[in-house]
Structure formats: structure tokens, C-alpha cells
Motif scaffolding. Structure first.
Motif, PDB file in Angstrom:
ATOM      1  N   LEU A 116       0.822  -1.211   0.000  1.00  0.00           N
ATOM      2  CA  LEU A 116       0.000   0.000   0.000  1.00  0.00           C
ATOM      3  C   LEU A 116       0.857   1.263   0.000  1.00  0.00           C
ATOM      4  O   LEU A 116       0.365   2.352   0.307  1.00  0.00           O
ATOM      5  N   GLY A 117       2.120   1.103  -0.323  1.00  0.00           N
ATOM      6  CA  GLY A 117       2.987   2.268  -0.477  1.00  0.00           C
ATOM      7  C   GLY A 117       3.099   3.087   0.783  1.00  0.00           C
ATOM      8  O   GLY A 117       3.391   2.563   1.860  1.00  0.00           O
ATOM      9  N   HIS A 118       2.830   4.385   0.647  1.00  0.00           N
ATOM     10  CA  HIS A 118       2.985   5.308   1.777  1.00  0.00           C
ATOM     11  C   HIS A 118       1.649   5.604   2.463  1.00  0.00           C
ATOM     12  O   HIS A 118       1.537   6.620   3.171  1.00  0.00           O
ATOM     13  N   ARG A 119       0.694   4.734   2.277  1.00  0.00           N
ATOM     14  CA  ARG A 119      -0.587   4.923   2.984  1.00  0.00           C
ATOM     15  C   ARG A 119      -0.421   4.376   4.410  1.00  0.00           C
ATOM     16  O   ARG A 119      -0.673   3.213   4.681  1.00  0.00           O
ATOM     17  N   ILE A 120      -0.010   5.224   5.324  1.00  0.00           N
ATOM     18  CA  ILE A 120       0.298   4.767   6.676  1.00  0.00           C
ATOM     19  C   ILE A 120      -0.743   5.192   7.714  1.00  0.00           C
ATOM     20  O   ILE A 120      -0.641   4.823   8.876  1.00  0.00           O
ATOM     21  N   SER A 121      -1.742   5.965   7.287  1.00  0.00           N
ATOM     22  CA  SER A 121      -2.768   6.423   8.224  1.00  0.00           C
ATOM     23  C   SER A 121      -4.080   5.691   7.972  1.00  0.00           C
ATOM     24  O   SER A 121      -4.691   5.839   6.911  1.00  0.00           O
ATOM     25  N   ARG A 122      -4.504   4.898   8.935  1.00  0.00           N
ATOM     26  CA  ARG A 122      -5.805   4.225   8.823  1.00  0.00           C
ATOM     27  C   ARG A 122      -6.921   5.253   8.725  1.00  0.00           C
ATOM     28  O   ARG A 122      -7.841   5.116   7.912  1.00  0.00           O
ATOM     29  N   LYS A 123      -6.840   6.278   9.565  1.00  0.00           N
ATOM     30  CA  LYS A 123      -7.905   7.274   9.658  1.00  0.00           C
ATOM     31  C   LYS A 123      -8.056   8.086   8.379  1.00  0.00           C
ATOM     32  O   LYS A 123      -9.176   8.350   7.921  1.00  0.00           O
ATOM     33  N   LYS A 124      -6.937   8.476   7.780  1.00  0.00           N
ATOM     34  CA  LYS A 124      -6.984   9.411   6.658  1.00  0.00           C
ATOM     35  C   LYS A 124      -6.822   8.747   5.298  1.00  0.00           C
ATOM     36  O   LYS A 124      -7.306   9.277   4.281  1.00  0.00           O
ATOM     37  N   GLN A 125      -6.160   7.586   5.243  1.00  0.00           N
ATOM     38  CA  GLN A 125      -5.837   7.001   3.943  1.00  0.00           C
ATOM     39  C   GLN A 125      -6.459   5.625   3.689  1.00  0.00           C
ATOM     40  O   GLN A 125      -6.612   5.241   2.532  1.00  0.00           O
ATOM     41  N   ILE A 126      -6.796   4.890   4.728  1.00  0.00           N
ATOM     42  CA  ILE A 126      -7.353   3.553   4.541  1.00  0.00           C
ATOM     43  C   ILE A 126      -8.879   3.568   4.636  1.00  0.00           C
ATOM     44  O   ILE A 126      -9.579   3.183   3.693  1.00  0.00           O
ATOM     45  N   VAL A 127      -9.386   4.017   5.768  1.00  0.00           N
ATOM     46  CA  VAL A 127     -10.836   3.997   5.985  1.00  0.00           C
ATOM     47  C   VAL A 127     -11.591   4.852   4.964  1.00  0.00           C
ATOM     48  O   VAL A 127     -12.595   4.389   4.394  1.00  0.00           O
ATOM     49  N   PRO A 128     -11.176   6.099   4.664  1.00  0.00           N
ATOM     50  CA  PRO A 128     -11.925   6.876   3.664  1.00  0.00           C
ATOM     51  C   PRO A 128     -11.984   6.206   2.293  1.00  0.00           C
ATOM     52  O   PRO A 128     -13.007   6.282   1.602  1.00  0.00           O
ATOM     53  N   THR A 129     -10.889   5.553   1.890  1.00  0.00           N
ATOM     54  CA  THR A 129     -10.877   4.862   0.606  1.00  0.00           C
ATOM     55  C   THR A 129     -11.874   3.714   0.598  1.00  0.00           C
ATOM     56  O   THR A 129     -12.597   3.498  -0.390  1.00  0.00           O
ATOM     57  N   LEU A 130     -11.955   2.987   1.705  1.00  0.00           N
ATOM     58  CA  LEU A 130     -12.916   1.891   1.798  1.00  0.00           C
ATOM     59  C   LEU A 130     -14.345   2.417   1.875  1.00  0.00           C
ATOM     60  O   LEU A 130     -15.267   1.804   1.329  1.00  0.00           O
ATOM     61  N   GLU A 131     -14.546   3.545   2.527  1.00  0.00           N
ATOM     62  CA  GLU A 131     -15.886   4.139   2.572  1.00  0.00           C
ATOM     63  C   GLU A 131     -16.357   4.487   1.166  1.00  0.00           C
ATOM     64  O   GLU A 131     -17.515   4.240   0.803  1.00  0.00           O
ATOM     65  N   THR A 132     -15.462   5.043   0.375  1.00  0.00           N
ATOM     66  CA  THR A 132     -15.812   5.394  -1.003  1.00  0.00           C
ATOM     67  C   THR A 132     -16.101   4.137  -1.822  1.00  0.00           C
ATOM     68  O   THR A 132     -17.047   4.086  -2.603  1.00  0.00           O
ATOM     69  N   TYR A 133     -15.262   3.126  -1.634  1.00  0.00           N
ATOM     70  CA  TYR A 133     -15.408   1.877  -2.394  1.00  0.00           C
ATOM     71  C   TYR A 133     -16.746   1.199  -2.109  1.00  0.00           C
ATOM     72  O   TYR A 133     -17.424   0.707  -3.034  1.00  0.00           O
ATOM     73  N   PHE A 134     -17.144   1.170  -0.851  1.00  0.00           N
ATOM     74  CA  PHE A 134     -18.367   0.469  -0.467  1.00  0.00           C
ATOM     75  C   PHE A 134     -19.616   1.358  -0.514  1.00  0.00           C
ATOM     76  O   PHE A 134     -20.712   0.885  -0.221  1.00  0.00           O
ATOM     77  N   ALA A 135     -19.456   2.629  -0.844  1.00  0.00           N
ATOM     78  CA  ALA A 135     -20.603   3.530  -0.870  1.00  0.00           C
ATOM     79  C   ALA A 135     -21.611   3.066  -1.914  1.00  0.00           C
ATOM     80  O   ALA A 135     -21.229   2.664  -3.024  1.00  0.00           O
ATOM     81  N   PRO A 136     -22.903   3.111  -1.597  1.00  0.00           N
ATOM     82  CA  PRO A 136     -23.919   2.704  -2.579  1.00  0.00           C
ATOM     83  C   PRO A 136     -23.912   3.628  -3.792  1.00  0.00           C
ATOM     84  O   PRO A 136     -23.683   4.834  -3.667  1.00  0.00           O
ATOM     85  N   GLU A 137     -24.136   3.042  -4.947  1.00  0.00           N
ATOM     86  CA  GLU A 137     -24.143   3.852  -6.173  1.00  0.00           C
ATOM     87  C   GLU A 137     -25.377   4.726  -6.200  1.00  0.00           C
ATOM     88  O   GLU A 137     -26.472   4.324  -5.789  1.00  0.00           O
ATOM     89  N   ALA A 138     -25.163   5.925  -6.705  1.00  0.00           N
ATOM     90  CA  ALA A 138     -26.294   6.875  -6.768  1.00  0.00           C
ATOM     91  C   ALA A 138     -27.321   6.430  -7.803  1.00  0.00           C
ATOM     92  O   ALA A 138     -26.996   5.807  -8.794  1.00  0.00           O
TER      93      ALA A 138
END
Length: 313
Positions: free
Chosen positions: A291-313
Motif C-alpha cells: 500500500l505504499g505510503h498509505r500509513i494512516s488508517r484514519k486518513k488514507q485507509i478507511v476513507p478509501t474503503l468508505e468510497t469503495y463500499f458507498a452505494p451507487e447513486a
């Protein structure tokens, strides 16, 4: 007596902020007691010994309606099991707003800074109360821990200024040396069982519509990632067990190299591999994702997963 506590699987910020906020409230005429919601990681006992203070006791069973104050978290999945029955009167946090609800108006202080302790320093200043040495040492340690001594992308100017202000009060002449000593203590994992390593900094997050996806995300921050990765098979077995016991859709464990600011995440199954490839564009080989330099769960991991799992409009 107001009960003050941080999240489950507490890190240094959760413990230090509970201690500091309880002391601050007591000084302001609101008697408060700090508690913890789990066992300490390897870094926090070092910090407490250096500060000369005992760890707060485990939170006892609290009767419905008991007033409480939350620090370093606000989501029920990371809090006391009966949080919904308690009366939350105060929250001081630096995470996103979760599912918190209150029956009565509460004091809420959220700021997008790297550490809850940075906000607590502001509360001292706003109350015109001098910062005592013990509190300075605890807040300084928490900020260095949460920001990985300013390596984390969550670091703000406020965090840096707080450390500059607190260091002389805390009698820490060499901040870098002290931070390295903290990280060395955190990395001294010895023969710790894999199940314990997984859960030392571990949180469960709901994703997607109505939280239908529940993922466990653990982080091991260390100056010796080779040792942790050398126990990959043990850790994968612990992850498999945790996923089954907690009824999770997926589970990730990021091994963060503090000094080189890199993240290698262990991949349990095809489910996690698919998400890591599609959400992060990560290459997965031999049960590991870079995951390269993604070292922050709060700022770099969780938001990306929130976007990925977000329901499609």
C-alpha cells in the motif's frame, strides 16, 4: 463522578487523553475519573513509566444513565458495550463523526488535527489553566505517537506547535530521541501471541448502505517490520479466527514501517485481495499487498474503503 475513557484496544492517545481530560475536568470543578477499555499496547506503559503515573483502571460495568465523557472516539463499535444506555455529556475527538447520539445536549469538541491531546492543550489554554508537567508529558507523548513524530499525513501545524510548547514543560530536551524511544518500546514485541498483535490497534468499521459491510482493520506500527512479517502465517490464522468470531465481511492488518513510512498489508483471502486491488490499486503477492505510503488508517485507509463500499447513486 464522571467516567472518562477512550476507545477499545486503546493506544497512547486514548489512555493519555483520558487521564489528562479527567484531570482537567476535575480542576474545573467537575470530578472525573479516567478509565480504559482494554489492555495497553507496548508503547503506552513506557510513556506512563516515563511520566510517573499508573495506568487507569478498566472501566467497570456502569449503570444505565451514568454520565460519561468520551475521548479519541465517538463510534459505538469502538466504545463501552452499553454506550447507548449511558449519558454522554462530553466528547473530545479528532475522528470523523460516527453514529453517536445523545439524549441531552452534550459538549462536543471535534477538530481535524493529528491527536486528541492537541485539542486538550487548547482546552487548557481556553480555560486559562497552566499545563502541569504530568499532563504536558502525557499530551506530548500522545501527539508524537499519533502523528508518528509528524510522519503521518494527519499531522497539522497545531500538532507541531503543541509539541514545541509542551516539550519544555514536560522536561523533554530531545524530542526526536524521546520519540524514537517510544517507537522502540512499541516495536519490542517479543513472543507476543499473534492474536494479541492483531488486536493491539484494531477497530471494526461499518461500510456501505446501513453498514452492511463490517471490516476489521488492524495496524502494527513498528521500526522492525521484518519481525512482524516473519510471523505472517500466525497472523493470518489469527485474522481468520477474528473474522469468524466477529462476523466480519473482511479483515486487514497493515504493518507500518514507522521510519520508512511504508505499509505492507496482510491479505487473508480472495475477498480482501479483490477489495485491495479495486479500491487501492494494490499489487498482491504471497499474501501481502503493497500500500505504499498509505500509513494512516484514519486518513488514507478507511476513507478509501468508505468510497469503495458507498452505494451507487
Amino acid at each position: 463522578m464522571l467516567a472518562v475513557f477512550g476507545h477499545t484496544n486503546p493506544d497512547t492517545d486514548a489512555i493519555a487523553s483520558a487521564l489528562v481530560y479527567a484531570r482537567l475536568l476535575t480542576r474545573q470543578g467537575v470530578p472525573a475519573q479516567a478509565y480504559r477499555l482494554g489492555e495497553l499496547n507496548f508503547e503506552t506503559p513506557f510513556v506512563l513509566r516515563e511520566a510517573g503515573v499508573e495506568a487507569p483502571p478498566l472501566l467497570p460495568a456502569l449503570a444505565a444513565g451514568t454520565p460519561v465523557a468520551l475521548v479519541d472516539h465517538n463510534e459505538s463499535a469502538q466504545s463501552a458495550p452499553n454506550l447507548a444506555e449511558l449519558t454522554v455529556t462530553r466528547v473530545v475527538d479528532h475522528h470523523k463523526l460516527g453514529d453517536l447520539t445523545t439524549a441531552q445536549p452534550a459538549y462536543l469538541r471535534f477538530e481535524p488535527v493529528g491527536c486528541t491531546a492537541t485539542i486538550l492543550l487548547k482546552l487548557h489554554r481556553e480555560a486559562n489553566l497552566p499545563v502541569e508537567r504530568l499532563d504536558a508529558r502525557l499530551m506530548l507523548s500522545a501527539i508524537l505517537s499519533d502523528t508518528l513524530h509528524f510522519r503521518s499525513p494527519t499531522t497539522t501545524t497545531d500538532d507541531r506547535e503543541a509539541v514545541t510548547f509542551l516539550a519544555p514543560i514536560a522536561d523533554v530536551e530531545d524530542v526526536e530521541a524521546y520519540a524514537l524511544a517510544m517507537f522502540a518500546a512499541k516495536s519490542d514485541l517479543g513472543d507476543t501471541p499473534a492474536e494479541t498483535l492483531l488486536k493491539m490497534d484494531y477497530k471494526v468499521f461499518p461500510f456501505g448502505d446501513a453498514g452492511h459491510q463490517r471490516w476489521g482493520i488492524g495496524v502494527i506500527e513498528t521500526t522492525n517490520p521484518a519481525y512482524v512479517l516473519g510471523r505472517q502465517e500466525e497472523l493470518l490464522a489469527a485474522m481468520d479466527q477474528a473474522r469468524a468470531e466477529d462476523g466480519l465481511n473482511g479483515i486487514l492488518l497493515s504493518v507500518v514501517d514507522i521510519l520508512n513510512e511504508t505499509n505492507v498489508t496482510l491479505v487473508l483471502s480472495a475477498t480482501e485481495e479483490k477489495v485491495l486491488r479495486e479500491a487501492f490499486g494494490a499489487e498482491v503477492q504471497n499474501g501481502r499487498a503493497d500500500l505504499g505510503h498509505r500509513i494512516s488508517r484514519k486518513k488514507q485507509i478507511v476513507p478509501t474503503l468508505e468510497t469503495y463500499f458507498a452505494p451507487e447513486a
